[in-house]
Design a protein around this motif. Structure first.
Motif, PDB file in Angstrom:
ATOM      1  N   SER A  67       0.834  -1.209   0.000  1.00  0.00           N
ATOM      2  CA  SER A  67       0.000   0.000   0.000  1.00  0.00           C
ATOM      3  C   SER A  67       0.868   1.258   0.000  1.00  0.00           C
ATOM      4  N   ILE A  68       1.987   1.234   0.717  1.00  0.00           N
ATOM      5  CA  ILE A  68       2.896   2.385   0.740  1.00  0.00           C
ATOM      6  C   ILE A  68       3.575   2.546  -0.616  1.00  0.00           C
ATOM      7  N   LEU A  69       3.976   1.440  -1.228  1.00  0.00           N
ATOM      8  CA  LEU A  69       4.597   1.511  -2.555  1.00  0.00           C
ATOM      9  C   LEU A  69       3.615   2.072  -3.584  1.00  0.00           C
ATOM     10  N   ASN A  70       2.358   1.662  -3.490  1.00  0.00           N
ATOM     11  CA  ASN A  70       1.348   2.192  -4.411  1.00  0.00           C
ATOM     12  C   ASN A  70       1.144   3.687  -4.196  1.00  0.00           C
ATOM     13  N   LEU A  71       1.212   4.135  -2.941  1.00  0.00           N
ATOM     14  CA  LEU A  71       1.090   5.561  -2.647  1.00  0.00           C
ATOM     15  C   LEU A  71       2.264   6.338  -3.255  1.00  0.00           C
ATOM     16  N   LEU A  72       3.482   5.829  -3.092  1.00  0.00           N
ATOM     17  CA  LEU A  72       4.649   6.493  -3.668  1.00  0.00           C
ATOM     18  C   LEU A  72       4.553   6.554  -5.187  1.00  0.00           C
ATOM     19  N   LEU A  73       4.071   5.484  -5.786  1.00  0.00           N
ATOM     20  CA  LEU A  73       3.919   5.454  -7.247  1.00  0.00           C
ATOM     21  C   LEU A  73       2.878   6.481  -7.695  1.00  0.00           C
ATOM     22  N   ASP A  74       1.789   6.590  -6.943  1.00  0.00           N
ATOM     23  CA  ASP A  74       0.758   7.566  -7.264  1.00  0.00           C
ATOM     24  C   ASP A  74       1.295   8.995  -7.158  1.00  0.00           C
ATOM     25  N   ILE A  75       2.065   9.268  -6.102  1.00  0.00           N
ATOM     26  CA  ILE A  75       2.662  10.592  -5.913  1.00  0.00           C
ATOM     27  C   ILE A  75       3.625  10.918  -7.051  1.00  0.00           C
ATOM     28  N   ASN A  76       4.423   9.942  -7.436  1.00  0.00           N
ATOM     29  CA  ASN A  76       5.368  10.128  -8.546  1.00  0.00           C
ATOM     30  C   ASN A  76       4.637  10.496  -9.833  1.00  0.00           C
ATOM     31  N   HIS A  85      11.735  -6.998  -3.988  1.00  0.00           N
ATOM     32  CA  HIS A  85      10.309  -6.794  -4.268  1.00  0.00           C
ATOM     33  C   HIS A  85       9.998  -5.306  -4.433  1.00  0.00           C
ATOM     34  N   VAL A  86      10.609  -4.476  -3.605  1.00  0.00           N
ATOM     35  CA  VAL A  86      10.391  -3.030  -3.675  1.00  0.00           C
ATOM     36  C   VAL A  86      10.892  -2.492  -5.011  1.00  0.00           C
ATOM     37  N   ILE A  87      12.093  -2.907  -5.399  1.00  0.00           N
ATOM     38  CA  ILE A  87      12.674  -2.462  -6.675  1.00  0.00           C
ATOM     39  C   ILE A  87      11.789  -2.903  -7.835  1.00  0.00           C
ATOM     40  N   ARG A  88      11.387  -4.157  -7.817  1.00  0.00           N
ATOM     41  CA  ARG A  88      10.601  -4.716  -8.917  1.00  0.00           C
ATOM     42  C   ARG A  88       9.243  -4.031  -9.055  1.00  0.00           C
ATOM     43  N   SER A  89       8.673  -3.585  -7.940  1.00  0.00           N
ATOM     44  CA  SER A  89       7.309  -3.060  -7.948  1.00  0.00           C
ATOM     45  C   SER A  89       7.187  -1.666  -8.529  1.00  0.00           C
ATOM     46  N   ILE A  90       8.140  -0.760  -8.210  1.00  0.00           N
ATOM     47  CA  ILE A  90       7.898   0.639  -8.580  1.00  0.00           C
ATOM     48  C   ILE A  90       9.067   1.357  -9.245  1.00  0.00           C
ATOM     49  N   CYS A  91      10.244   0.760  -9.280  1.00  0.00           N
ATOM     50  CA  CYS A  91      11.414   1.509  -9.759  1.00  0.00           C
ATOM     51  C   CYS A  91      11.559   1.449 -11.282  1.00  0.00           C
ATOM     52  N   ASP A  92      12.079   2.552 -11.838  1.00  0.00           N
ATOM     53  CA  ASP A  92      12.413   2.598 -13.261  1.00  0.00           C
ATOM     54  C   ASP A  92      13.831   2.099 -13.500  1.00  0.00           C
TER      55      ASP A  92
END
Length: 332
Positions: free
Chosen positions: A178-187, A202-209
């Motif tokens: 849920s926090i990763l999704n929030l950061l992605l939304d903010i980005n 998992h964190v890298i795979r989920s939201i990083c470019d």
């Protein structure tokens, strides 16, 4: 947006010198989410804190949005730091202040008018899903809610950069997502440049470019997440990839091993029956020993470990067909 040139950092304990960072060069583009992954003690926290000079490098230069922070005086640096938000692993909230007052704290420091503070706090409470917790204290919140307060506080001064220091490592998997999704939304919503450090692939795979792998104070590998994740070059990178993939148990027979393949699909080809079409045209049969389909941020990918059986020439033709269709084929 962010450029580090030749960053070094040494600590001295008695007569002993510890090299926390050794000649780090790094560039982060405006609006991207850049991850730095490494084991404990690798230097990733020191690297992150070098960006806003909470850890002043022993050598090298730091540029943010075209300005060299390492050349600024104390007053100028303090002003530039307001454009760089930061969230922490253990939240660092004011225990005697409400959620609203924690978010308002950076605004009060710069003497923002009261009406503007109220407007901004309400906006950030809505953004982070904390409207119903405005008057609560940190002790009344869950770990995920505390981190949402930390994110809201970091955004109070409308920063251009957000630094995340192991922002999810104290959270359970569901809350982490849920926090990763929030950061992605903010980005996406604000075009905010995000740099995060983690020890979780998992964190890298989920939201990083893009991602950099740090080991012993040096960047040992970096590039787009799709490239680093699917074709890791350094042993440390492979260790992290194994966090989110299952090991492959290969048959012991040399003859069988020559016909074992790892197929990597990326993008739209992930959902295409490329393997089935290839073997239909060559008469080769196959069995799947291992397989996964997932996403790297928004990009679908798949990996299959398959055993091909058939005439040697037909197997060779199958491999050529798979490669001609854009698959990465590794003979195991």
């Amino acid at each position: 947006m962010i450029r580090l040139e030749g960053i070094t950092k040494q600590y001295h304990t008695g007569s002993k010198q510890v090299d926390a960072l050794s000649g780090v060069d790094l560039t982060v583009a405006r609006g991207e989410i850049f991850g730095v992954i490494g084991h404990s003690g690798a230097g990733k926290s020191t690297l992150l804190r070098s960006i806003n000079l909470l850890e002043r490098p022993s050598g090298g230069r730091v540029f943010v949005d075209g300005k060299e922070l390492t050349a600024l005086g104390a007053k100028q640096l303090q002003s530039e730091r307001r454009r760089i938000g930061m969230i922490f692993q253990h939240f660092h909230l004011l225990s005697s202040a409400t959620v609203a007052d924690n978010i308002a704290f950076p605004l009060k420091l710069v003497k923002t008018p009261k009406a503007e503070i109220e407007r901004k706090v309400s906006e950030l409470l809505s953004l982070t899903g904390l409207e119903d917790h405005r008057h609560k204290y940190p002790s009344q919140l869950s770990g995920g809610q505390k981190q949402r307060v930390g994110i809201a506080r970091a955004l109070a001064n409308d920063p251009q950069v957000l630094l995340c220091d192991e922002a999810t490592s104290a959270l359970d998997p569901q809350t982490t997502n849920s926090i990763l999704n929030l950061l992605l939304d903010i980005n996406r919503r604000f075009g905010l440049t995000i740099v995060l450090i983690t020890h979780e692939m998992h964190v890298i795979r989920s939201i990083c470019d893009r991602v950099a792998v740090i080991h012993g104070g040096r960047l040992v590998e970096q590039g787009p997440v799709t490239e680093v994740f699917l074709k890791p070059q350094h042993p440390v990178t492979r260790e992290f990839i194994e966090q989110v993939t299952d090991p492959v148990e290969l048959p012991s027979s040399g003859d069988e091993a020559a016909r074992l393949l790892r197929l990597t699909f990326l993008g739209d080809s992930t959902y295409e029956p490329i393997l089935s079409r290839a073997v239909q045209s060559t008469g080769v049969t196959f069995s799947i020993l291992q397989g996964t389909i997932s996403k790297l941020k928004d990009t679908p990918y798949g990996q299959l470990v398959v055993k091909l059986e058939g005439d040697g020439e037909a197997v060779k033709q199958t491999i050529e067909t798979l490669r001609a269709n854009g698959l990465d084929v590794e003979v195991l």
